[in-house]
Design a protein around this motif. Structure first.
Motif, PDB file in Angstrom:
ATOM      1  N   ALA A 126      43.581  36.200  54.467  1.00  0.00           N
ATOM      2  CA  ALA A 126      43.427  36.266  55.922  1.00  0.00           C
ATOM      3  C   ALA A 126      43.122  34.873  56.466  1.00  0.00           C
ATOM      4  O   ALA A 126      42.386  34.096  55.852  1.00  0.00           O
ATOM      5  CB  ALA A 126      42.298  37.225  56.275  1.00  0.00           C
ATOM      6  N   ARG A 183      45.898  39.477  57.464  1.00  0.00           N
ATOM      7  CA  ARG A 183      45.618  39.825  56.063  1.00  0.00           C
ATOM      8  C   ARG A 183      46.150  38.771  55.096  1.00  0.00           C
ATOM      9  O   ARG A 183      45.476  38.408  54.140  1.00  0.00           O
ATOM     10  CB  ARG A 183      46.238  41.184  55.708  1.00  0.00           C
ATOM     11  N   PRO A 194      39.641  40.641  55.926  1.00  0.00           N
ATOM     12  CA  PRO A 194      41.037  40.977  56.245  1.00  0.00           C
ATOM     13  C   PRO A 194      41.126  42.273  57.050  1.00  0.00           C
ATOM     14  O   PRO A 194      40.382  43.215  56.813  1.00  0.00           O
ATOM     15  CB  PRO A 194      41.684  41.151  54.854  1.00  0.00           C
TER      16      PRO A 194
END
Length: 332
Positions: free
Chosen positions: A32, A39, A98
């Motif tokens: 991320a 992500r 993320p």
């Protein structure tokens, strides 16, 4: 030190790993973005000129240096960033978590098309003389006709290759994905997903909230566990996160909360860790047993008529561990 020397020698990987979780993929570290989230849009690479980083969303379409990273991280100008890198006074930041990808079910048009495919492939598997080798493939794996029908398994030729058609559903019996398991013996490409598939977890339609839930890799392993559980009244449900790891953390947590015990059966430590970390409750870990140097997954145990005993022993051990946890919590 001048800017060139700092960019070439500074350990940007160590700094970035304190800001975001990075996973190595070949020559890159991916994760991320520390600045805009996501992500896997951020990547870091060690070059002959030092570490370089790039973000698909906020990276302006080019790679950046360690100094660029610190300028954005600390909101500094070039001179201030140079001084910070040279004096090693950078402070820790809160690590970026993320984002969980949105859970998307294929649209109605896709559903109608795939339901037609699934029903036709199921009829072919059960009744057509052209599917004789597909029926043998499944019977050799000790999967019964009842299991074929419960999961609406089918047979078709996909790109001229014979394949078992394996539909994935959500808990409302909407098709989320179709997986083709090729049975022509070609080791290079054994699986393929139908275009537009959105795999979540295999077996969701049969998750009823029984005593024990087992997360296992592979649809055939999940079907093997469910089949023997039904035959032996073991009260076990099995869900597969698939070789594509199409699982979703929120779905895993939601399903697991309806069970007394949860077991993660995965031989890959990273996959086991991923599934267990998705849960907000304890889960036992399980690996395929090795017997005389041979590893047996769930389906291999089913073929040997050992799966029922193995699962019963696993449940007994899980109950013992659960009692120990309960006693420990009471003492605390």
């Amino acid at each position: 030190m001048n800017a060139y020397d700092i960019n070439q020698s500074y350990d940007l990987l160590a700094l970035a790993q304190g800001d975001t979780k990075l996973k190595r993929s070949g020559a890159y570290y991916i994760g991320a973005c520390p600045f805009c989230g996501g992500r896997d849009r951020f990547n870091l690479k060690d070059t002959s000129q030092g570490w370089r980083w790039y973000c698909r969303k906020c990276g302006d379409g080019k790679y950046h240096t360690s100094i660029d990273y610190v300028m954005r991280r600390e909101n500094l100008n070039f001179k201030q960033a140079l001084e910070s890198l040279g004096s090693d006074t950078l402070r820790p930041r809160v690590m970026v978590t993320p984002e969980e990808p949105a859970l998307v079910i294929p649209d109605q048009a896709w559903q109608l098309q795939r339901w037609h495919e699934v029903n036709q492939a199921n009829d072919t598997l059960v009744f057509s003389p052209h599917a004789k080798h597909a029926r043998k493939y499944l019977l050799d794996r000790c999967l019964t006709l009842g299991t074929w029908q419960v999961n609406l398994l089918g047979f078709d030729y996909v790109y001229k290759r014979p394949a078992i058609v394996i539909p994935w559903y959500d808990d409302a019996n909407s098709i989320t994905a179709i997986k083709y398991r090729f049975i022509d013996g070609d080791p290079d490409k054994r699986f393929m997903m139908a275009a537009g598939s959105k795999p979540i977890l295999f077996g969701l339609q049969a998750a009823t909230g029984r005593d024990v839930l087992i997360f296992v890799e592979g649809e055939i392993n999940a079907m093997s566990i469910t089949q023997i559980s039904t035959e032996e009244l073991l009260h076990i449900d099995a869900l597969s996160f698939g070789s594509e790891t199409g699982s979703r953390k929120d779905v895993i947590r939601m399903v697991a909360q309806d069970y007394q015990r949860v077991i993660v059966w995965a031989d890959d430590p990273e996959k086991a860790k991923t599934i267990r970390s998705s849960l907000t409750r304890p889960a036992d870990a399980l690996c395929s047993p090795k017997i005389n140097g041979v590893k047996y997954d769930a389906n291999a145990l089913l073929q040997k008529a050992w799966l029922a005993d193995f699962l019963q022993e696993t449940i007994n051990q899980s109950q013992t561990v659960q009692k120990m946890r309960s006693r420990a919590s009471v003492r605390l």
